[in-house]
Design a protein around this motif. Structure first.
Motif, PDB file in Angstrom:
ATOM      1  N   ILE A 246       0.941  -1.374   0.150  1.00 29.00           N
ATOM      2  CA  ILE A 246      -0.041   0.127  -0.058  1.00 29.00           C
ATOM      3  C   ILE A 246       0.937   1.348  -0.058  1.00 29.00           C
ATOM      4  O   ILE A 246       1.820   1.340   0.963  1.00 29.00           O
ATOM      5  N   LYS A 247       0.844   2.051  -0.911  1.00 30.13           N
ATOM      6  CA  LYS A 247       1.467   3.242  -1.103  1.00 30.13           C
ATOM      7  C   LYS A 247       0.505   4.418  -1.098  1.00 30.13           C
ATOM      8  O   LYS A 247      -0.698   4.294  -1.566  1.00 30.13           O
ATOM      9  N   HIS A 248       0.909   5.797  -1.066  1.00 25.10           N
ATOM     10  CA  HIS A 248       0.224   6.832  -1.103  1.00 25.10           C
ATOM     11  C   HIS A 248       0.559   7.198  -2.545  1.00 25.10           C
ATOM     12  O   HIS A 248       1.642   7.507  -2.748  1.00 25.10           O
ATOM     13  N   LEU A 249      -0.313   7.359  -3.562  1.00 23.10           N
ATOM     14  CA  LEU A 249      -0.042   7.686  -4.941  1.00 23.10           C
ATOM     15  C   LEU A 249      -0.712   8.978  -5.489  1.00 23.10           C
ATOM     16  O   LEU A 249      -1.772   9.138  -4.880  1.00 23.10           O
ATOM     17  N   ALA A 250      -0.077   9.544  -6.276  1.00 27.54           N
ATOM     18  CA  ALA A 250      -0.551  10.836  -6.827  1.00 27.54           C
ATOM     19  C   ALA A 250      -0.784  10.350  -8.184  1.00 27.54           C
ATOM     20  O   ALA A 250       0.096   9.980  -9.054  1.00 27.54           O
ATOM     21  N   LEU A 251      -1.795  10.324  -8.989  1.00 25.92           N
ATOM     22  CA  LEU A 251      -2.062   9.976 -10.428  1.00 25.92           C
ATOM     23  C   LEU A 251      -2.736  11.184 -11.085  1.00 25.92           C
ATOM     24  O   LEU A 251      -3.501  12.046 -10.784  1.00 25.92           O
ATOM     25  N   ALA A 252      -2.223  11.547 -12.364  1.00 23.87           N
ATOM     26  CA  ALA A 252      -2.706  12.467 -13.277  1.00 23.87           C
ATOM     27  C   ALA A 252      -2.832  11.681 -14.746  1.00 23.87           C
ATOM     28  O   ALA A 252      -1.907  11.047 -14.991  1.00 23.87           O
ATOM     29  N   ARG A 253      -3.827  11.474 -15.242  1.00 24.29           N
ATOM     30  CA  ARG A 253      -4.032  10.583 -16.235  1.00 24.29           C
ATOM     31  C   ARG A 253      -5.076  11.561 -17.306  1.00 24.29           C
ATOM     32  O   ARG A 253      -6.188  11.815 -17.025  1.00 24.29           O
ATOM     33  N   ARG A 254      -4.821  11.248 -18.748  1.00 22.63           N
ATOM     34  CA  ARG A 254      -5.577  11.734 -19.779  1.00 22.63           C
ATOM     35  C   ARG A 254      -6.456  10.625 -20.073  1.00 22.63           C
ATOM     36  O   ARG A 254      -6.247   9.288 -20.263  1.00 22.63           O
ATOM     37  N   ALA A 255      -7.754  10.850 -19.716  1.00 21.14           N
ATOM     38  CA  ALA A 255      -8.907   9.640 -19.820  1.00 21.14           C
ATOM     39  C   ALA A 255      -9.684  10.449 -21.111  1.00 21.14           C
ATOM     40  O   ALA A 255      -9.719  11.436 -21.477  1.00 21.14           O
TER      41      ALA A 255
END
Ligand code: NDP
Ligand code: HSE
Length: 436
Positions: A246-255
């Protein structure tokens, strides 16, 4: 050539680290920058306090605005933090035609659009490499190194304090509060540590990364943010049993319909490089169309690692001081008039996989009832574990991994599950990112 005069605002963890690095590597830095970088003045809250760094030859005061107004200062380095006095001092420095270097992600994420507009008008540079991922030169890499690419998505472990705490809980069974205390003593945590553990600091950094990756304005208010307070030791253990961390993730994605912007805990498979990023280290995986995946790894917090990025910015600014402002690298990677108004997706519209944990009655037909709800919602179950073999009247723990689904479908399914007589208490839901 004449020395460049720097005014340092703040001599705390990062400020004193910056002074130490500037002094220790003065010769190398001068050879790189082409002239001496000299700290002429510094402002702190309490100038009478004894400092761990050598302040010899520096005019030490308590007024950041005096430095921002001082005609002898060429570059103001803001290392105070927060968005009050720091904002005032940075805007004043810019108005006075001074270049600025800052490590302050809150300031850039919340007020960067206005600061950069002013800086553009005044023809000055505002550099902020240290604001994201401490010592890792990820801003420069994304803004300049990947300039030929269309960036599809990025995912990062960008809060050292969260990563330190989750790693300590996972690897040594340390409890949350003790791990947070360690991170504070080591100088990793923000002045307000809730910014770290509630995901706000990661969201500030994600706001900046997404802006330079996709050419969109800074929009912190649109990031979906969750912290790590709710992560229980048993979820860390179950995730491990299932081959995940389990990690603290930051995500930015083109959907297809817009941009996903989210910072929250997530399961990451052990085979993914990000799952092996432990302690205070940060890493950002960037997926771009021409180059494919690239990974940036290093110390995400701490005095000297962050000073490394501050000093690199100083060298960049010094080198570009005499250049035509129109031909400098744009603050947010794209020309100011070319930022795109792409929609940011509400969290209900994102698609991801899930880890779920719930307590359910130990009687025939309960699993079928649960499975039917997921089936009716179009959600496919990948893995199902039952923990405990209680008597017929006792409950057992059910752990599930699902395939990708839209978040609002999962919300609806969980509401139906919670209404079942056979499911008791809270249903824990943690997103699971495939990073493919
Ligand atoms: P610290 O709290 O250690 O230091 C803050 C400094 O600012 C202190 O020297 C303090 O003075 C001074 N200060 C505070 N208020 C005022 C004021 N009103 N007037 C003058 N001086 C003031 O913070 P950090 O060094 O940890 O962080 C600085 C910035 O760097 C923040 O924006 C942070 O988010 C960012 N950052 C921090 C990292 C880290 O690992 N710590 C990593 C990356 C970025 P005094 O010493 O007298 O109290
Ligand atoms: N508090 C931040 C962290 C400092 O823990 O990552 C680095 O930005």
């Amino acid at each position: 050539m004449k020395a460049v005069n720097v005014g340092l605002l703040g001599l705390g963890t990062v400020g004193s680290g910056t002074l130490d690095v500037l002094r220790r590597n003065a010769c190398e830095i001068r050879r790189r920058a082409g002239r001496e970088i000299r700290v002429a003045a510094a402002a702190v809250r309490d100038p009478s306090r004894k400092r761990g760094c050598d302040t010899g030859g520096i005019a030490l005061g308590d007024s950041p605005l005096d430095i921002a107004n001082d005609p002898n200062i060429d570059i103001v380095v803001e290392l105070i933090g927060g968005d009050e006095i720091a904002r005032e001092a940075v805007l004043r420095a810019v108005d006075n035609g001074k270049h600025v270097v800052t490590a302050n992600k809150a300031l850039i994420a919340l007020h960067g659009n206005a600061i950069f507009e002013n800086a553009q008008r005044r023809g000055v540079m505002v550099a902020f490499e240290a604001a994201v991922a401490g010592g890792i030169p990820v801003i420069k890499s994304v803004r300049e190194g990947l300039a030929g690419n269309r960036i599809e998505w990025l995912a990062g472990i960008i809060n050292g304090t969260c990563n330190y705490i989750l790693s300590a809980m996972d690897e040594s069974g340390m409890d949350f509060d003790a791990a947070l205390r360690d991170a504070q003593q080591l100088g990793y945590a923000e002045a307000q540590p809730e910014f770290d553990i509630d995901g706000i600091d990661a969201a500030h950094k994600l706001t900046i990364l997404a802006s330079i990756a996709f050419g969109i304005p800074l929009q912190f208010a649109r990031v979906h943010v969750e912290g790590i307070r709710g992560i229980a030791a048993e979820d860390i253990a179950y995730a491990r049993e299932l081959g995940h961390r389990i990690k603290h993730l930051a995500l930015a994605r083109r959907a297809p319909d817009g941009i996903e912007l989210r910072a929250h805990p997530a399961l990451v498979a052990e085979r993914q490089l990000l799952s092996g990023v432990g302690g205070v280290m940060n890493a950002i995986l960037v997926h771009a169309d021409a180059v494919g995946p690239t990974l940036y790894y290093g110390a995400g917090a701490g005095g000297e690692p962050t000073a490394s990025a501050v000093v690199a910015d100083l060298v960049d600014v010094v080198r570009a001081i005499t250049t035509d402002p129109q031909n400098r690298v744009p603050h947010l990677a794209f020309q100011p008039g070319s930022l795109a108004a792409l929609p940011i997706l509400p969290i209900g519209e994102i698609e991801t996989a899930y880890y779920l944990r719930m307590r359910a009655a130990n009687r025939p037909g309960v699993l079928a009832e649960i499975a039917r709800i997921f089936g009716d919602s179009g959600i496919s179950i990948d893995t199902l574990l039952q923990k405990g073999r209680g008597r017929a009247d006792e409950s057992v723990t059910i752990i599930m991994l699902t395939q990708r689904t839209r978040e609002r479908s999962m919300d609806a399914a969980l509401a139906k599950l919670a209404a079942l007589d056979s499911v008791a208490g809270e249903i824990v839901r943690i997103r699971m990112e495939k990073l493919a």
